[in-house]
Design a protein around this motif. Structure first.
Motif, mmCIF file in Angstrom:
data_model
loop_
_atom_site.group_PDB
_atom_site.id
_atom_site.type_symbol
_atom_site.label_atom_id
_atom_site.label_comp_id
_atom_site.label_asym_id
_atom_site.label_seq_id
_atom_site.Cartn_x
_atom_site.Cartn_y
_atom_site.Cartn_z
ATOM 1 N N GLU A 264 47.310 35.181 33.362
ATOM 2 C CA GLU A 264 47.413 33.716 33.274
ATOM 3 C C GLU A 264 48.445 33.188 34.262
ATOM 4 O O GLU A 264 48.209 32.206 34.970
ATOM 5 C CB GLU A 264 47.816 33.306 31.857
ATOM 6 N N GLU A 265 49.612 33.881 34.312
ATOM 7 C CA GLU A 265 50.676 33.456 35.217
ATOM 8 C C GLU A 265 50.256 33.637 36.675
ATOM 9 O O GLU A 265 50.572 32.800 37.532
ATOM 10 C CB GLU A 265 51.961 34.234 34.939
ATOM 11 N N LYS A 268 48.003 30.829 37.562
ATOM 12 C CA LYS A 268 48.747 29.576 37.618
ATOM 13 C C LYS A 268 49.550 29.478 38.922
ATOM 14 O O LYS A 268 49.534 28.447 39.608
ATOM 15 C CB LYS A 268 49.696 29.487 36.415
ATOM 16 N N ARG A 269 50.246 30.560 39.264
ATOM 17 C CA ARG A 269 51.069 30.559 40.479
ATOM 18 C C ARG A 269 50.203 30.484 41.737
ATOM 19 O O ARG A 269 50.549 29.815 42.701
ATOM 20 C CB ARG A 269 51.964 31.793 40.507
ATOM 21 N N ASP A 271 47.246 29.099 41.953
ATOM 22 C CA ASP A 271 46.734 27.726 42.035
ATOM 23 C C ASP A 271 47.792 26.771 42.596
ATOM 24 O O ASP A 271 47.475 25.880 43.393
ATOM 25 C CB ASP A 271 46.273 27.243 40.656
ATOM 26 N N GLU A 471 47.257 27.644 24.155
ATOM 27 C CA GLU A 471 47.711 28.621 25.139
ATOM 28 C C GLU A 471 48.169 29.909 24.446
ATOM 29 O O GLU A 471 48.704 29.876 23.334
ATOM 30 C CB GLU A 471 48.885 28.057 25.954
#
Length: 632
Positions: A264-265, A268-269, A271, A471
């Protein structure tokens, strides 16, 4: 979709024309000939096999060494409406069987497999029944023992030639010396193959090596000028986090990326970086594979890489939009020894490899003769602590076992959670009334897992998050809060590696087969670092010329934009007395540090420092207690 290659390119990729080498490769494949494509990073290798596969009936088998790269390409194809599947490690047998059925009967166009999967009889047997139109071997340098990333399992790619002797094969790589090129063709049994080699010259990338005692200052200085995007490569997770924090503290929009953060991280990073919300990504060398961001204007290596092949591939992620870009390696006098310590002193020998393999089997309680195709999550730090193992040496041993197909190793962040309710049902009811925000998570866990009041129960926190529609991190926060309030006993253990055993446990006998290969791979590692250090220490020859010469390419003229060429031109355009005069004029106005003088002046750092030294020797300037220079 059958049709002309140009029509397919326009329909799926939106391009109106191919690069000359792409068209030549595609036309040759469609005429049934083998091709070895040596294209630089960003040269559009995937289009070379994806377009001809789409232009014909049947499916293309793609062999790739990296799970992340396979998933990335499959995701890109699916977004274009193209049916593609990747069979990676850890997929249950029944699911693999269903995926292979889809490839045979479901009009799928691409099947991505790892070389280790080709060693499985079931995989080979099922592939043999497919209507295969093309075989693509990505990262083909992995098949050569002379390559920087030799992967013995890649030798299994030749089995596809035996299964489909009449089907064309295309091998693709961005990093291959002449010796590696010949090895690829021999191992894949190429006959009458076309070899297409694009020039590796990237005229818009200025190669630079900065030698400095204060690497952080140099990093801040060049990152502060970034307008578009940048990548800073480091060797360790800890360094990625520390440099990212340092840049943030100095008003640079940065984040970090490495294998120890959750999926997930990572997404996110990535993106944030792709959308330009942040513009500097500090990352370990796994970052960038399969990621095509055209506006990267700066690639920094904060530590010396292990070989020129990896360095060249990472440098190639800059300037894909054709605009001017820089590739800067920042080094100091201690880096050479640190590189030797990091890459050579931690090369596991055969006895250590045997020890790690035995301990790995013991850790997971695998009986002798068993363990084949079993997958486990492992906390690397905990494993090393249990057996008091050197971390770097152990990690390299695991990588060697991976490269030699004893295990399949992937960096896979996960969390194992167990829960037991300590409170009574009436106490829980009262707690729900007072903590309504936690209620959905609590109720979902109670409905999903039986016996959770009687003993510690393993729960899937991702499943809970999905059912509650929140989440995953929020579920963890609720569990931690429940633990604090003595409602539950909660244990959460983080794993950062996934290990799949590819052969049955036979202890020393397993490693004895590899002993000769391991010794040869260690020798190649020594040679690779020697070549890398030669490049770093060079200050007399054009850097592009040195780099391209390593890959067997000669260029007619120096690049003119690397630090060596610029220094040479500066030296020719300005005399030392004139430079001393310019420095004196600047100091007449105000005191300045050497850093300030270097920043203000447009000349090479080394020339400016030489002029400062001369002025000091002549007694025309002096240094103050604040390390500023002033006129005497």
């Amino acid at each position: 979709m059958k049709g002309s290659p140009s029509r397919i390119l326009k329909h799926f990729w939106g391009f109106t024309s191919f690069k000359p080498s792409q068209k030549q490769i595609i036309d040759t494949i469609l005429h049934g000939r083998d091709v070895l494509a040596l294209l630089p990073t960003g040269g559009g290798k995937s289009i070379c096999f994806q377009v001809p596969a789409l232009a014909q009936e049947g499916i293309c088998i793609v062999v790739s060494p990296l799970i992340s790269l396979m998933k990335n390409q499959v995701d890109h194809l699916k977004k274009k409406g193209i049916k593609a599947i990747a069979i990676t490690g850890g997929i249950p047998y029944e699911e693999v069987n269903d995926l292979l059925d889809n490839c045979t009967y479901g009009n799928y166009k691409f099947l991505y497999v790892s070389p280790e999967r080709l060693q499985q009889d079931m995989i080979r047997e099922r592939i043999s029944r497919m209507n295969v139109n093309l075989i693509a071997i990505d990262e083909a340098h992995c098949i050569s023992q002379w390559g920087h990333d030799f992967r013995p399992a890649y030798l299994q790619c030749a089995l596809l030639r035996e299964l489909f002797p009449e089907i064309p094969m295309v091998a693709l790589t961005a990093t291959a010396t002449k010796k590696v090129t010949l090895d690829i063709m021999q191992n894949l049994k190429f006959k009458d193959a076309l070899v297409v080699k694009d020039s590796f010259v990237r005229k818009n990338i200025g190669l630079k090596v900065i030698r400095t005692e204060d690497k952080l200052y140099s990093l801040r200085r060049i990152c502060s000028k970034v307008q578009k995007s940048a990548i800073v490569y480091v060797r360790t997770r800890r360094m990625a986090q520390e440099l990212s924090a340092h840049l943030l503290q100095n008003k640079c929009k940065a984040t970090f990326f490495h294998g120890g953060i959750s999926k997930e991280e990572k997404e996110k990073r990535l993106d944030l970086w792709l959308s330009d919300s942040i513009n500097i990504m500090v990352a370990t060398n796994a970052f960038g594979m399969g990621i095509d961001k055209p506006d990267v204007e700066l690639v920094v290596h904060f530590q010396i890489p292990d070989c020129l092949e990896n360095y060249f591939q990472e440098v190639g992620r800059a300037g894909r939009d054709g605009h001017s870009a820089e590739a800067v390696l920042i080094t100091n006098p201690m880096d050479e020894q640190q590189a030797k310590d990091q890459f050579l002193s931690v090369l596991p020998d055969v006895p250590f490899l045997k020890a790690v393999y035995r301990k790995l089997n013991t850790y997971f309680q695998i009986p002798y003769g068993e363990g084949n195709n079993e997958t486990f999550q492992i906390n690397f730090e905990e494993f090393c602590n249990t057996y008091q193992l050197n971390r770097l040496l152990t990690y390299n041993a695991l990588r060697l076992l991976d490269l030699n197909s004893v295990i399949a190793l992937s960096e896979s962040f996960s969390r194992t959670s167990t829960v037991q309710f300590l409170a009574s049902k009436s106490q829980i009811f009262n707690y729900l009334e007072e903590n309504k925000t936690s209620a959905p998570v609590i109720r979902t866990i109670l409905r999903t897992y039986g016996g959770i009041f009687d003993f510690e129960t393993k729960i899937n926190t991702h499943l809970v998050a999905k059912k509650v529609s929140i989440e995953h991190s929020s579920v963890i926060q609720v569990l931690e809060h429940l633990q604090k309030d003595n409602i539950i006993l909660y244990k959460g253990k983080t794993n950062d590696l996934e290990v799949t055993f590819l052969v049955p446990r036979e202890d020393d006998n397993t490693i004895n087969i590899l002993a000769g290969t391991v010794r040869e791979q260690n020798r190649i590692k020594h040679q690779n670092l020697k070549q890398m250090l030669f490049y770093v220490k060079n200050d007399s020859d054009c850097r592009s010329r040195v780099l391209l010469n390593y890959f067997g390419e000669k260029i007619a003229a120096d690049c003119g934009i690397c630090d060596v060429c610029v220094a040479r031109n500066n030296k020719a355009s300005i005399s030392l007395p004139k430079l001393c005069s310019e420095i004196s004029e600047l100091l007449r106005k105000e005191k300045r540090t050497s850093r300030q003088l270097i920043t203000i002046m447009t000349y090479n750092e080394g020339i400016v420092l030489k002029a400062i030294k001369l002025l000091l020797e002549q007694g025309k300037i002096r240094i103050t207690r604040k390390n500023e220079y002033e006129l005497t």
